[in-house]
Design an enzyme around this catalytic site. Structure first.
Site, PDB file in Angstrom:
ATOM      1  N   HIS A  18       0.147 -14.863  70.995  1.00 11.95           N
ATOM      2  CA  HIS A  18      -0.769 -14.946  72.149  1.00 11.95           C
ATOM      3  C   HIS A  18      -1.066 -13.552  72.698  1.00 11.95           C
ATOM      4  O   HIS A  18      -2.210 -13.219  72.987  1.00 11.95           O
ATOM      5  CB  HIS A  18      -0.139 -15.751  73.302  1.00 11.95           C
ATOM      6  CG  HIS A  18       0.122 -17.192  73.010  1.00 11.95           C
ATOM      7  ND1 HIS A  18       1.338 -17.784  73.221  1.00 11.95           N
ATOM      8  CD2 HIS A  18      -0.678 -18.171  72.549  1.00 11.95           C
ATOM      9  CE1 HIS A  18       1.280 -19.064  72.914  1.00 11.95           C
ATOM     10  NE2 HIS A  18       0.067 -19.337  72.499  1.00 11.95           N
ATOM     11  N   LYS A  42       3.157 -34.326  81.239  1.00 10.69           N
ATOM     12  CA  LYS A  42       4.362 -33.610  80.804  1.00 10.69           C
ATOM     13  C   LYS A  42       4.453 -32.240  81.464  1.00 10.69           C
ATOM     14  O   LYS A  42       3.462 -31.533  81.591  1.00 10.69           O
ATOM     15  CB  LYS A  42       4.456 -33.516  79.275  1.00 10.69           C
ATOM     16  CG  LYS A  42       3.178 -33.168  78.580  1.00 10.69           C
ATOM     17  CD  LYS A  42       3.413 -33.093  77.072  1.00 10.69           C
ATOM     18  CE  LYS A  42       2.151 -32.575  76.446  1.00 10.69           C
ATOM     19  NZ  LYS A  42       2.042 -31.988  75.268  1.00 10.69           N
ATOM     20  N   ARG A  91      -5.015 -19.605  63.468  1.00 11.24           N
ATOM     21  CA  ARG A  91      -3.980 -19.220  62.507  1.00 11.24           C
ATOM     22  C   ARG A  91      -4.251 -19.809  61.132  1.00 11.24           C
ATOM     23  O   ARG A  91      -4.075 -19.157  60.121  1.00 11.24           O
ATOM     24  CB  ARG A  91      -2.599 -19.706  62.981  1.00 11.24           C
ATOM     25  CG  ARG A  91      -2.058 -18.946  64.157  1.00 11.24           C
ATOM     26  CD  ARG A  91      -0.969 -19.700  64.858  1.00 11.24           C
ATOM     27  NE  ARG A  91      -1.512 -20.894  65.488  1.00 11.24           N
ATOM     28  CZ  ARG A  91      -0.862 -21.693  66.288  1.00 11.24           C
ATOM     29  NH1 ARG A  91       0.412 -21.468  66.546  1.00 11.24           N
ATOM     30  NH2 ARG A  91      -1.443 -22.738  66.832  1.00 11.24           N
ATOM     31  N   SER A 129       4.376 -21.559  69.741  1.00 16.04           N
ATOM     32  CA  SER A 129       5.276 -21.830  70.870  1.00 16.04           C
ATOM     33  C   SER A 129       6.228 -22.969  70.528  1.00 16.04           C
ATOM     34  O   SER A 129       7.390 -22.955  70.934  1.00 16.04           O
ATOM     35  CB  SER A 129       4.476 -22.210  72.115  1.00 16.04           C
ATOM     36  OG  SER A 129       3.702 -21.135  72.564  1.00 16.04           O
TER      37      SER A 129
HETATM   38  P1  ADP Z   1      -2.215 -25.279  73.326  1.00 12.30           P
HETATM   39  O1  ADP Z   1      -1.183 -25.899  74.212  1.00 12.30           O
HETATM   40  O2  ADP Z   1      -3.638 -25.488  73.738  1.00 12.30           O
HETATM   41  O3  ADP Z   1      -1.969 -25.459  71.832  1.00 12.30           O
HETATM   42  P2  ADP Z   1      -1.008 -22.712  73.095  1.00 12.30           P
HETATM   43  O4  ADP Z   1      -0.410 -22.100  74.304  1.00 12.30           O
HETATM   44  O5  ADP Z   1      -0.072 -23.204  72.060  1.00 12.30           O
HETATM   45  O6  ADP Z   1      -2.024 -23.778  73.605  1.00 12.30           O
HETATM   46  O7  ADP Z   1      -2.042 -21.699  72.416  1.00 12.30           O
HETATM   47  C1  ADP Z   1      -3.156 -21.203  73.080  1.00 12.30           C
HETATM   48  C2  ADP Z   1      -4.050 -20.503  72.091  1.00 12.30           C
HETATM   49  O8  ADP Z   1      -3.335 -19.502  71.407  1.00 12.30           O
HETATM   50  C3  ADP Z   1      -4.639 -21.383  71.015  1.00 12.30           C
HETATM   51  O9  ADP Z   1      -5.964 -20.950  70.752  1.00 12.30           O
HETATM   52  C4  ADP Z   1      -3.790 -21.106  69.817  1.00 12.30           C
HETATM   53  O10 ADP Z   1      -4.501 -21.304  68.609  1.00 12.30           O
HETATM   54  C5  ADP Z   1      -3.510 -19.652  70.025  1.00 12.30           C
HETATM   55  N1  ADP Z   1      -2.287 -19.236  69.351  1.00 12.30           N
HETATM   56  C6  ADP Z   1      -1.099 -19.844  69.359  1.00 12.30           C
HETATM   57  N2  ADP Z   1      -0.196 -19.185  68.601  1.00 12.30           N
HETATM   58  C7  ADP Z   1      -0.855 -18.120  68.090  1.00 12.30           C
HETATM   59  C8  ADP Z   1      -0.496 -17.062  67.199  1.00 12.30           C
HETATM   60  N3  ADP Z   1       0.712 -16.982  66.663  1.00 12.30           N
HETATM   61  N4  ADP Z   1      -1.444 -16.140  66.900  1.00 12.30           N
HETATM   62  C9  ADP Z   1      -2.684 -16.244  67.414  1.00 12.30           C
HETATM   63  N5  ADP Z   1      -3.083 -17.222  68.234  1.00 12.30           N
HETATM   64  C10 ADP Z   1      -2.194 -18.148  68.573  1.00 12.30           C
END
Ligand code: ADP
Length: 152
Positions: A18, A42, A91, A129
């Site tokens: 992120h 949640k 990704r 995450s």
């Molecule tokens: P959500 O709960 O909507 O999945 P996340 O917090 O997991 O949100 O992710 C938010 C954004 O960050 C999404 O666009 C996701 O694709 C992107 N993202 C998550 N992990 C990575 C990563 N390792 N590299 C690049 N982008 C990422």
């Protein structure tokens, strides 16, 4: 007219993936709002206060990054704060298929919005995450996967 983008997500927790997307997107926009979407059903794994604190610490020296929370539809939040862009990271092809559906629906609801995708940096392609949460839940060391300021 400022170019304002929203980067919506759970950031539960924020990962180096992120952080990399946010820093790489900064030259494209004037203001980048990192927005934690709150889900009434949640509460998440890490407390919201912690997730906000980490985001604020990580970007404290970058005044063009703002940290917010929102409930409801991302497009309604964008409309309210007059953001013209939604930022998302990609990704895998699975991410693409998922994001394509959301992006098209967002465009149908709010035609002025543009979704901008950044390809993830290759070193973070396997990072999510949910994997970080699993490692943490089982007592593993997550320090290689999250920004240094995520002190647990
Ligand atoms: P959500 O709960 O909507 O999945 P996340 O917090 O997991 O949100 O992710 C938010 C954004 O960050 C999404 O666009 C996701 O694709 C992107 N993202 C998550 N992990 C990575 C990563 N390792 N590299 C690049 N982008 C990422």
């Amino acid at each position: 007219m400022y170019r304002t983008a929203v980067f919506p997500g759970s950031f539960d927790p924020i990962t180096k993936g992120h952080e990399s997307v946010i820093r790489r997107a900064l030259p494209l926009f004037d203001i980048l709002i990192v927005a934690i979407g709150l889900n009434e059903e949640k509460s998440g794994y890490f407390p919201l206060e912690k997730r906000l604190e980490w985001l604020r610490l990580i970007f404290q020296s970058e005044p063009r990054v703002k940290i917010e929370t929102f409930t409801g539809l991302t497009v309604d939040f964008c409309r309210r704060i007059q953001a013209g862009y939604i930022l998302r990271g990609l990704r895998t092809s699975a991410d693409f298929e998922f994001e394509r559906g959301i992006g098209l629906m967002n465009k149908a609801m709010f035609p002025e919005i543009e979704t901008v995708f950044l390809l993830c940096a290759p070193e973070y392609a396997a990072l999510s995450s949910s994997i970080v949460r699993d490692i943490h839940r089982h007592g593993g060391d997550i320090s290689a996967f999250v920004p240094e300021k995520v002190l647990l």
